[in-house]
Enzyme design. Sequence first.
Site, PDB file in Angstrom:
ATOM      1  N   TRP A   1     -26.134 -20.920 -10.086  1.00  0.00           N
ATOM      2  CA  TRP A   1     -26.399 -21.281 -11.493  1.00  0.00           C
ATOM      3  C   TRP A   1     -25.337 -20.640 -12.383  1.00  0.00           C
ATOM      4  O   TRP A   1     -24.778 -21.281 -13.272  1.00  0.00           O
ATOM      5  CB  TRP A   1     -27.799 -20.786 -11.892  1.00  0.00           C
ATOM      6  CG  TRP A   1     -28.204 -21.146 -13.286  1.00  0.00           C
ATOM      7  CD1 TRP A   1     -28.907 -22.261 -13.674  1.00  0.00           C
ATOM      8  CD2 TRP A   1     -27.956 -20.388 -14.479  1.00  0.00           C
ATOM      9  NE1 TRP A   1     -29.098 -22.247 -15.037  1.00  0.00           N
ATOM     10  CE2 TRP A   1     -28.521 -21.109 -15.548  1.00  0.00           C
ATOM     11  CE3 TRP A   1     -27.308 -19.188 -14.746  1.00  0.00           C
ATOM     12  CZ2 TRP A   1     -28.471 -20.659 -16.879  1.00  0.00           C
ATOM     13  CZ3 TRP A   1     -27.247 -18.737 -16.064  1.00  0.00           C
ATOM     14  CH2 TRP A   1     -27.822 -19.466 -17.113  1.00  0.00           C
TER      15      TRP A   1
ATOM     16  N   LEU B   1     -36.166 -20.238   5.958  1.00  0.00           N
ATOM     17  CA  LEU B   1     -37.125 -19.224   5.496  1.00  0.00           C
ATOM     18  C   LEU B   1     -36.440 -17.902   5.160  1.00  0.00           C
ATOM     19  O   LEU B   1     -37.017 -17.066   4.454  1.00  0.00           O
ATOM     20  CB  LEU B   1     -38.200 -18.966   6.557  1.00  0.00           C
ATOM     21  CG  LEU B   1     -39.358 -19.959   6.616  1.00  0.00           C
ATOM     22  CD1 LEU B   1     -40.313 -19.577   7.742  1.00  0.00           C
ATOM     23  CD2 LEU B   1     -40.118 -20.013   5.300  1.00  0.00           C
ATOM     24  N   SER B   2     -35.234 -17.687   5.680  1.00  0.00           N
ATOM     25  CA  SER B   2     -34.460 -16.474   5.375  1.00  0.00           C
ATOM     26  C   SER B   2     -35.268 -15.184   5.501  1.00  0.00           C
ATOM     27  O   SER B   2     -35.254 -14.333   4.599  1.00  0.00           O
ATOM     28  CB  SER B   2     -33.860 -16.570   3.966  1.00  0.00           C
ATOM     29  OG  SER B   2     -32.939 -17.610   3.902  1.00  0.00           O
TER      30      SER B   2
ATOM     31  N   ASN C   1     -30.273  -8.187   1.381  1.00  0.00           N
ATOM     32  CA  ASN C   1     -29.609  -8.129   0.061  1.00  0.00           C
ATOM     33  C   ASN C   1     -28.925  -6.783  -0.212  1.00  0.00           C
ATOM     34  O   ASN C   1     -28.053  -6.691  -1.075  1.00  0.00           O
ATOM     35  CB  ASN C   1     -30.586  -8.440  -1.077  1.00  0.00           C
ATOM     36  CG  ASN C   1     -30.989  -9.891  -1.173  1.00  0.00           C
ATOM     37  OD1 ASN C   1     -32.041 -10.214  -1.698  1.00  0.00           O
ATOM     38  ND2 ASN C   1     -30.156 -10.788  -0.657  1.00  0.00           N
ATOM     39  N   TRP C   2     -29.286  -5.728   0.554  1.00  0.00           N
ATOM     40  CA  TRP C   2     -28.604  -4.428   0.377  1.00  0.00           C
ATOM     41  C   TRP C   2     -27.112  -4.550   0.663  1.00  0.00           C
ATOM     42  O   TRP C   2     -26.316  -3.746   0.200  1.00  0.00           O
ATOM     43  CB  TRP C   2     -29.212  -3.358   1.303  1.00  0.00           C
ATOM     44  CG  TRP C   2     -30.599  -2.918   0.927  1.00  0.00           C
ATOM     45  CD1 TRP C   2     -31.739  -3.125   1.650  1.00  0.00           C
ATOM     46  CD2 TRP C   2     -31.003  -2.189  -0.237  1.00  0.00           C
ATOM     47  NE1 TRP C   2     -32.827  -2.583   0.996  1.00  0.00           N
ATOM     48  CE2 TRP C   2     -32.400  -1.999  -0.155  1.00  0.00           C
ATOM     49  CE3 TRP C   2     -30.331  -1.687  -1.354  1.00  0.00           C
ATOM     50  CZ2 TRP C   2     -33.140  -1.323  -1.138  1.00  0.00           C
ATOM     51  CZ3 TRP C   2     -31.054  -1.022  -2.341  1.00  0.00           C
ATOM     52  CH2 TRP C   2     -32.438  -0.841  -2.222  1.00  0.00           C
TER      53      TRP C   2
ATOM     54  N   GLU D   1     -47.480 -24.751   4.361  1.00  0.00           N
ATOM     55  CA  GLU D   1     -46.743 -25.940   3.918  1.00  0.00           C
ATOM     56  C   GLU D   1     -45.463 -25.448   3.257  1.00  0.00           C
ATOM     57  O   GLU D   1     -45.466 -24.404   2.595  1.00  0.00           O
ATOM     58  CB  GLU D   1     -47.583 -26.737   2.908  1.00  0.00           C
ATOM     59  CG  GLU D   1     -48.836 -27.337   3.496  1.00  0.00           C
ATOM     60  CD  GLU D   1     -48.527 -28.375   4.575  1.00  0.00           C
ATOM     61  OE1 GLU D   1     -47.574 -29.155   4.415  1.00  0.00           O
ATOM     62  OE2 GLU D   1     -49.229 -28.367   5.607  1.00  0.00           O
TER      63      GLU D   1
ATOM     64  N   ASP E   1     -34.202 -18.935  -5.059  1.00  0.00           N
ATOM     65  CA  ASP E   1     -32.789 -18.967  -4.652  1.00  0.00           C
ATOM     66  C   ASP E   1     -31.967 -19.783  -5.654  1.00  0.00           C
ATOM     67  O   ASP E   1     -32.474 -20.727  -6.259  1.00  0.00           O
ATOM     68  CB  ASP E   1     -32.692 -19.591  -3.246  1.00  0.00           C
ATOM     69  CG  ASP E   1     -31.346 -19.329  -2.605  1.00  0.00           C
ATOM     70  OD1 ASP E   1     -30.586 -18.471  -3.103  1.00  0.00           O
ATOM     71  OD2 ASP E   1     -31.044 -20.002  -1.606  1.00  0.00           O
TER      72      ASP E   1
ATOM     73  N   ARG F   1     -39.184 -23.132  -1.789  1.00  0.00           N
ATOM     74  CA  ARG F   1     -37.847 -22.552  -1.840  1.00  0.00           C
ATOM     75  C   ARG F   1     -37.004 -23.390  -2.802  1.00  0.00           C
ATOM     76  O   ARG F   1     -36.971 -24.612  -2.697  1.00  0.00           O
ATOM     77  CB  ARG F   1     -37.183 -22.534  -0.465  1.00  0.00           C
ATOM     78  CG  ARG F   1     -35.785 -21.914  -0.574  1.00  0.00           C
ATOM     79  CD  ARG F   1     -35.126 -21.623   0.746  1.00  0.00           C
ATOM     80  NE  ARG F   1     -33.893 -20.880   0.484  1.00  0.00           N
ATOM     81  CZ  ARG F   1     -33.377 -19.962   1.277  1.00  0.00           C
ATOM     82  NH1 ARG F   1     -33.988 -19.647   2.385  1.00  0.00           N
ATOM     83  NH2 ARG F   1     -32.255 -19.339   0.962  1.00  0.00           N
TER      84      ARG F   1
ATOM     85  N   ASN G   1     -29.643 -18.290  -8.068  1.00  0.00           N
ATOM     86  CA  ASN G   1     -29.190 -17.595  -9.292  1.00  0.00           C
ATOM     87  C   ASN G   1     -27.665 -17.536  -9.360  1.00  0.00           C
ATOM     88  O   ASN G   1     -27.071 -17.757 -10.418  1.00  0.00           O
ATOM     89  CB  ASN G   1     -29.717 -16.155  -9.331  1.00  0.00           C
ATOM     90  CG  ASN G   1     -31.214 -16.082  -9.460  1.00  0.00           C
ATOM     91  OD1 ASN G   1     -31.866 -17.088  -9.719  1.00  0.00           O
ATOM     92  ND2 ASN G   1     -31.780 -14.901  -9.279  1.00  0.00           N
ATOM     93  N   GLY G   2     -27.045 -17.218  -8.215  1.00  0.00           N
ATOM     94  CA  GLY G   2     -25.588 -17.079  -8.172  1.00  0.00           C
ATOM     95  C   GLY G   2     -24.899 -18.402  -8.478  1.00  0.00           C
ATOM     96  O   GLY G   2     -23.954 -18.464  -9.270  1.00  0.00           O
TER      97      GLY G   2
HETATM   98  C1  FPP Z   1     -31.283 -15.481  -4.785  1.00  0.00           C
HETATM   99  O1  FPP Z   1     -30.236 -16.061  -5.524  1.00  0.00           O
HETATM  100  C2  FPP Z   1     -31.992 -14.543  -5.597  1.00  0.00           C
HETATM  101  C3  FPP Z   1     -32.050 -13.211  -5.362  1.00  0.00           C
HETATM  102  C4  FPP Z   1     -31.376 -12.564  -4.228  1.00  0.00           C
HETATM  103  C5  FPP Z   1     -32.784 -12.308  -6.219  1.00  0.00           C
HETATM  104  C6  FPP Z   1     -33.944 -12.894  -6.937  1.00  0.00           C
HETATM  105  C7  FPP Z   1     -34.096 -12.113  -8.171  1.00  0.00           C
HETATM  106  C8  FPP Z   1     -34.523 -12.580  -9.358  1.00  0.00           C
HETATM  107  C9  FPP Z   1     -35.026 -13.940  -9.546  1.00  0.00           C
HETATM  108  C10 FPP Z   1     -34.483 -11.725 -10.583  1.00  0.00           C
HETATM  109  C11 FPP Z   1     -35.165 -10.400 -10.490  1.00  0.00           C
HETATM  110  C12 FPP Z   1     -36.536 -10.459  -9.909  1.00  0.00           C
HETATM  111  C13 FPP Z   1     -37.663 -10.099 -10.542  1.00  0.00           C
HETATM  112  C14 FPP Z   1     -38.962 -10.173  -9.828  1.00  0.00           C
HETATM  113  C15 FPP Z   1     -37.691  -9.622 -11.923  1.00  0.00           C
HETATM  114  P1  FPP Z   1     -28.769 -15.888  -4.987  1.00  0.00           P
HETATM  115  O2  FPP Z   1     -28.148 -14.758  -5.718  1.00  0.00           O
HETATM  116  O3  FPP Z   1     -28.768 -15.759  -3.499  1.00  0.00           O
HETATM  117  O4  FPP Z   1     -28.161 -17.264  -5.414  1.00  0.00           O
HETATM  118  P2  FPP Z   1     -27.033 -18.094  -4.661  1.00  0.00           P
HETATM  119  O5  FPP Z   1     -27.575 -18.461  -3.317  1.00  0.00           O
HETATM  120  O6  FPP Z   1     -26.831 -19.253  -5.556  1.00  0.00           O
HETATM  121  O7  FPP Z   1     -25.823 -17.187  -4.593  1.00  0.00           O
END
Ligand code: FPP
Length: 253
Positions: free
Chosen positions: A30, A200-201, A73-74, A212, A25, A193, A27-28
Amino acid sequence: MKSNASQNVTLNLQTLPFHLGIIMDGNGRWAKKRLLNRVKGHEKGTQTVRSIVTVARELGIGMLTLYAFSTENWARPKIEVKALMMLLKKFIVSEREVFSKNDIRVNIIGQKHRLPKDVQKEIDITLDLTKNNDKMVLNLALSYGSREEITNAVKLIAKKIKSKEMDPNDITQDLISNHLYTKTMPDPDLIIRTSGENRLSNFLMWQAAYSEIYISETLWPDFSKDEFIEILKNYQKRDRRFGKVSCSTSNDG
Ligand code: FPP
């Protein structure tokens, strides 16, 4: 702050978690912190996936389950879903030789049939190419959600009862486990996480009954091999009692 003492403890390769789950979790956030598009965060997150799969395999983790795309996520903007599917496809194609060379078997948990056809096709090639590998299982949770998984299991069991293949009295915890996407897999020993969220989402909720849990404050794209190893050391200090009393406090030894 990390203490030097904990960094000096060495990792015991004999007592690693066999099955490790990761909720990747952050990526967004970051990307947002850098005024970048969210997709850039997923791209950087994919690099972290590569490095963590590599270190997990090098250490001897038996099974690594990555939560890559949830049933929820869809509902993200179409453009983000499309980008995630594209990244996934690229990853599955570009890494398949690496998986083969490193004896990693790829497996999918979740609704594979909901993924775009071109992604399914590349997944199938990778599954087939790696099917006999036996040093590590890499489970990619794709269009995965525990509630959907359990609903699906209930339907499968109900059909068997309707066709008289089984009786309601045959329903046991093991039987339910064996109708989940993770059938035949051991429950996760440890779930990590990232990004500091304490939930746990919808990830492996049945299977996580005695897992654990470790919450890291690090956003997934910044998650490093060093932190990964520190978390494994932290896991090794824990007393897993599975609802019983620990050996050291039990009178019967
Ligand atoms: C959560 O971050 C992450 C995801 C919904 C997708 C995870 C995908 C990857 C790490 C890349 C592709 C996967 C593979 C296996 C190549 P978020 O977008 O919810 O972040 P945020 O909570 O900060 O918005």
